[in-house]
Write an enzyme that holds these catalytic residues in place. Sequence first.
Site, PDB file in Angstrom:
ATOM      1  N   LYS A 151      45.084  44.545  37.649  1.00  0.00           N
ATOM      2  CA  LYS A 151      44.219  44.144  38.779  1.00  0.00           C
ATOM      3  C   LYS A 151      43.029  43.324  38.272  1.00  0.00           C
ATOM      4  O   LYS A 151      42.710  42.280  38.826  1.00  0.00           O
ATOM      5  CB  LYS A 151      43.685  45.386  39.527  1.00  0.00           C
ATOM      6  CG  LYS A 151      44.763  46.287  40.101  1.00  0.00           C
ATOM      7  CD  LYS A 151      44.182  47.481  40.835  1.00  0.00           C
ATOM      8  CE  LYS A 151      43.385  48.455  39.976  1.00  0.00           C
ATOM      9  NZ  LYS A 151      44.174  49.130  38.916  1.00  0.00           N
TER      10      LYS A 151
ATOM     11  N   ARG B 150      40.363  53.014  47.121  1.00  0.00           N
ATOM     12  CA  ARG B 150      41.298  53.942  46.463  1.00  0.00           C
ATOM     13  C   ARG B 150      41.568  55.198  47.251  1.00  0.00           C
ATOM     14  O   ARG B 150      42.267  56.092  46.767  1.00  0.00           O
ATOM     15  CB  ARG B 150      40.751  54.366  45.108  1.00  0.00           C
ATOM     16  CG  ARG B 150      40.691  53.210  44.169  1.00  0.00           C
ATOM     17  CD  ARG B 150      40.324  53.675  42.797  1.00  0.00           C
ATOM     18  NE  ARG B 150      39.757  52.554  42.121  1.00  0.00           N
ATOM     19  CZ  ARG B 150      40.018  52.228  40.881  1.00  0.00           C
ATOM     20  NH1 ARG B 150      40.805  52.969  40.162  1.00  0.00           N
ATOM     21  NH2 ARG B 150      39.473  51.164  40.347  1.00  0.00           N
TER      22      ARG B 150
ATOM     23  N   ARG C 251      44.699  48.823  24.889  1.00  0.00           N
ATOM     24  CA  ARG C 251      43.652  47.966  25.469  1.00  0.00           C
ATOM     25  C   ARG C 251      42.293  48.209  24.804  1.00  0.00           C
ATOM     26  O   ARG C 251      41.909  49.337  24.537  1.00  0.00           O
ATOM     27  CB  ARG C 251      43.512  48.251  26.964  1.00  0.00           C
ATOM     28  CG  ARG C 251      42.302  47.566  27.582  1.00  0.00           C
ATOM     29  CD  ARG C 251      42.293  47.642  29.082  1.00  0.00           C
ATOM     30  NE  ARG C 251      42.092  48.979  29.592  1.00  0.00           N
ATOM     31  CZ  ARG C 251      41.942  49.265  30.873  1.00  0.00           C
ATOM     32  NH1 ARG C 251      42.025  48.293  31.776  1.00  0.00           N
ATOM     33  NH2 ARG C 251      41.756  50.499  31.273  1.00  0.00           N
TER      34      ARG C 251
ATOM     35  N   ARG D 215      37.995  52.196  26.123  1.00  0.00           N
ATOM     36  CA  ARG D 215      37.424  52.949  27.234  1.00  0.00           C
ATOM     37  C   ARG D 215      37.768  54.425  27.067  1.00  0.00           C
ATOM     38  O   ARG D 215      38.901  54.758  26.714  1.00  0.00           O
ATOM     39  CB  ARG D 215      37.993  52.427  28.564  1.00  0.00           C
ATOM     40  CG  ARG D 215      37.173  51.303  29.124  1.00  0.00           C
ATOM     41  CD  ARG D 215      37.789  50.640  30.324  1.00  0.00           C
ATOM     42  NE  ARG D 215      38.280  51.520  31.374  1.00  0.00           N
ATOM     43  CZ  ARG D 215      38.758  51.072  32.528  1.00  0.00           C
ATOM     44  NH1 ARG D 215      38.799  49.766  32.772  1.00  0.00           N
ATOM     45  NH2 ARG D 215      39.208  51.920  33.435  1.00  0.00           N
TER      46      ARG D 215
ATOM     47  N   ARG E 110      44.712  59.759  35.638  1.00  0.00           N
ATOM     48  CA  ARG E 110      44.524  58.585  36.509  1.00  0.00           C
ATOM     49  C   ARG E 110      45.820  58.227  37.239  1.00  0.00           C
ATOM     50  O   ARG E 110      45.792  57.830  38.412  1.00  0.00           O
ATOM     51  CB  ARG E 110      44.035  57.387  35.683  1.00  0.00           C
ATOM     52  CG  ARG E 110      42.563  57.531  35.264  1.00  0.00           C
ATOM     53  CD  ARG E 110      42.236  56.670  34.075  1.00  0.00           C
ATOM     54  NE  ARG E 110      42.255  55.250  34.359  1.00  0.00           N
ATOM     55  CZ  ARG E 110      42.373  54.312  33.417  1.00  0.00           C
ATOM     56  NH1 ARG E 110      42.474  54.650  32.138  1.00  0.00           N
ATOM     57  NH2 ARG E 110      42.368  53.042  33.747  1.00  0.00           N
TER      58      ARG E 110
HETATM   59  P1  AP5 Z   1      43.771  45.305  33.434  1.00  0.00           P
HETATM   60  O1  AP5 Z   1      43.692  43.956  34.059  1.00  0.00           O
HETATM   61  O2  AP5 Z   1      42.545  45.849  32.778  1.00  0.00           O
HETATM   62  O3  AP5 Z   1      44.377  46.350  34.497  1.00  0.00           O
HETATM   63  P2  AP5 Z   1      43.691  47.114  35.684  1.00  0.00           P
HETATM   64  O4  AP5 Z   1      44.721  47.304  36.739  1.00  0.00           O
HETATM   65  O5  AP5 Z   1      42.419  46.440  36.085  1.00  0.00           O
HETATM   66  O6  AP5 Z   1      43.426  48.502  34.951  1.00  0.00           O
HETATM   67  P3  AP5 Z   1      42.170  49.440  34.943  1.00  0.00           P
HETATM   68  O7  AP5 Z   1      42.488  50.508  33.936  1.00  0.00           O
HETATM   69  O8  AP5 Z   1      40.894  48.687  34.722  1.00  0.00           O
HETATM   70  O9  AP5 Z   1      42.222  50.001  36.380  1.00  0.00           O
HETATM   71  P4  AP5 Z   1      41.663  51.286  36.895  1.00  0.00           P
HETATM   72  O10 AP5 Z   1      41.878  51.101  38.331  1.00  0.00           O
HETATM   73  O11 AP5 Z   1      42.201  52.534  36.326  1.00  0.00           O
HETATM   74  O12 AP5 Z   1      40.143  51.266  36.337  1.00  0.00           O
HETATM   75  P5  AP5 Z   1      38.785  50.772  36.985  1.00  0.00           P
HETATM   76  O13 AP5 Z   1      37.997  50.148  35.915  1.00  0.00           O
HETATM   77  O14 AP5 Z   1      39.018  49.991  38.203  1.00  0.00           O
HETATM   78  O15 AP5 Z   1      44.984  45.300  32.397  1.00  0.00           O
HETATM   79  C1  AP5 Z   1      45.274  46.439  31.613  1.00  0.00           C
HETATM   80  C2  AP5 Z   1      45.761  45.983  30.221  1.00  0.00           C
HETATM   81  O16 AP5 Z   1      47.001  45.316  30.352  1.00  0.00           O
HETATM   82  C3  AP5 Z   1      44.807  44.972  29.526  1.00  0.00           C
HETATM   83  O17 AP5 Z   1      44.813  45.209  28.156  1.00  0.00           O
HETATM   84  C4  AP5 Z   1      45.423  43.613  29.874  1.00  0.00           C
HETATM   85  O18 AP5 Z   1      45.127  42.646  28.886  1.00  0.00           O
HETATM   86  C5  AP5 Z   1      46.903  43.955  29.913  1.00  0.00           C
HETATM   87  N1  AP5 Z   1      47.658  43.172  30.901  1.00  0.00           N
HETATM   88  C6  AP5 Z   1      47.239  42.747  32.120  1.00  0.00           C
HETATM   89  N2  AP5 Z   1      48.235  42.073  32.743  1.00  0.00           N
HETATM   90  C7  AP5 Z   1      49.303  42.088  31.896  1.00  0.00           C
HETATM   91  C8  AP5 Z   1      50.638  41.567  31.980  1.00  0.00           C
HETATM   92  N3  AP5 Z   1      51.064  40.892  33.061  1.00  0.00           N
HETATM   93  N4  AP5 Z   1      51.464  41.783  30.926  1.00  0.00           N
HETATM   94  C9  AP5 Z   1      51.039  42.469  29.811  1.00  0.00           C
HETATM   95  N5  AP5 Z   1      49.789  42.977  29.672  1.00  0.00           N
HETATM   96  C10 AP5 Z   1      48.934  42.797  30.717  1.00  0.00           C
HETATM   97  O19 AP5 Z   1      38.136  52.163  37.401  1.00  0.00           O
HETATM   98  C11 AP5 Z   1      37.703  53.076  36.420  1.00  0.00           C
HETATM   99  C12 AP5 Z   1      37.209  54.353  37.081  1.00  0.00           C
HETATM  100  O20 AP5 Z   1      36.091  54.050  37.942  1.00  0.00           O
HETATM  101  C13 AP5 Z   1      38.204  55.080  37.981  1.00  0.00           C
HETATM  102  O21 AP5 Z   1      39.093  55.899  37.242  1.00  0.00           O
HETATM  103  C14 AP5 Z   1      37.246  55.876  38.850  1.00  0.00           C
HETATM  104  O22 AP5 Z   1      36.713  56.988  38.153  1.00  0.00           O
HETATM  105  C15 AP5 Z   1      36.118  54.898  39.081  1.00  0.00           C
HETATM  106  N6  AP5 Z   1      36.328  54.070  40.294  1.00  0.00           N
HETATM  107  C16 AP5 Z   1      36.417  52.720  40.333  1.00  0.00           C
HETATM  108  N7  AP5 Z   1      36.627  52.308  41.587  1.00  0.00           N
HETATM  109  C17 AP5 Z   1      36.670  53.427  42.350  1.00  0.00           C
HETATM  110  C18 AP5 Z   1      36.888  53.657  43.742  1.00  0.00           C
HETATM  111  N8  AP5 Z   1      37.112  52.643  44.618  1.00  0.00           N
HETATM  112  N9  AP5 Z   1      36.886  54.936  44.181  1.00  0.00           N
HETATM  113  C19 AP5 Z   1      36.638  55.974  43.341  1.00  0.00           C
HETATM  114  N10 AP5 Z   1      36.441  55.818  42.021  1.00  0.00           N
HETATM  115  C20 AP5 Z   1      36.460  54.554  41.523  1.00  0.00           C
END
Ligand code: AP5
Length: 211
Positions: A13, A88, A127, A156, A167
């Site tokens: 994402k 979410r 990552r 992270r 997660r």
């Molecule tokens: P990446 O682009 O980082 O993937 P992502 O889907 O953004 O993954 P996240 O782990 O950041 O998502 P998340 O939703 O768990 O965490 P967030 O920070 O939003 O890609 C992942 C890896 O794959 C990278 O190394 C990238 O290079 C690689 N990659 C990407 N595309 C690829 C491809 N096509 N092929 C191969 N490799 C690829 O949230 C963190 C925490 O914040 C949550 O757990 C929660 O505690 C809190 N939080 C955030 N938002 C909310 C909300 N709305 N409600 C409640 N809690 C929230």
Amino acid sequence: MIIVLLGPPGAGKGTQADRLAARLGIPKIATGDVLRAAVRDGTRRGLEAKSYMDRGDLVPDSVILGILQEVMTSPATKKGAILDGAVRTVPQAEGLGTMLAEIGKKVDKVLLFDVDDDELVKRLSTRTVCERCQTPYTGRDPGTSCTKCGGTLVRRKDDEPDAVRNRLEVYRTQTAPVIGWYGDRKMNVARIDADAPVDEVTARALQVLGK
Ligand code: AP5
């Protein structure tokens, strides 16, 4: 145009949000990035969020809706926004819909990035992210420098195996129902196979958006 990105942790994402934001000329709003910055700055919001984030649990809806209220009423999102992981739970989807209606806006498109669990675990276990600008990298060691801003790459805490397992479970139980919620409101949720090279996934997303 307001675009909601859904998908499990590691689905790409953040990676795709950066690309779509650059291509469409609208900002990316990633609640995870906003919360990590708050943790880093030691603000009240950050202190409240930290323990949830470290375990891989969701931060309370009230905190997220507060962030969304601030960003969606700010001049920066006047032309629209890419909402990365910002919706979410069903109460978050409802709250966002209500606050947008109050300012005469709505969610225009929902993109769901689909990747199977084995690939997600592989991506997250390799990552690193820039602690300054949050750019994610695969196969680059912690302590090396970000090619975009020169910041230091770190692992992270919620990419540790126990937190990743949690997660994925949280996604299945609390976030997946959001897909049906949008579907029930006749919102076309575009499912994108995101187990493909990054450029290919971007092309698929742009095609769905008609760009
Ligand atoms: P990446 O682009 O980082 O993937 P992502 O889907 O953004 O993954 P996240 O782990 O950041 O998502 P998340 O939703 O768990 O965490 P967030 O920070 O939003 O890609 C992942 C890896 O794959 C990278 O190394 C990238 O290079 C690689 N990659 C990407 N595309 C690829 C491809 N096509 N092929 C191969 N490799 C690829 O949230 C963190 C925490 O914040 C949550 O757990 C929660 O505690 C809190 N939080 C955030 N938002 C909310 C909300 N709305 N409600 C409640 N809690 C929230």
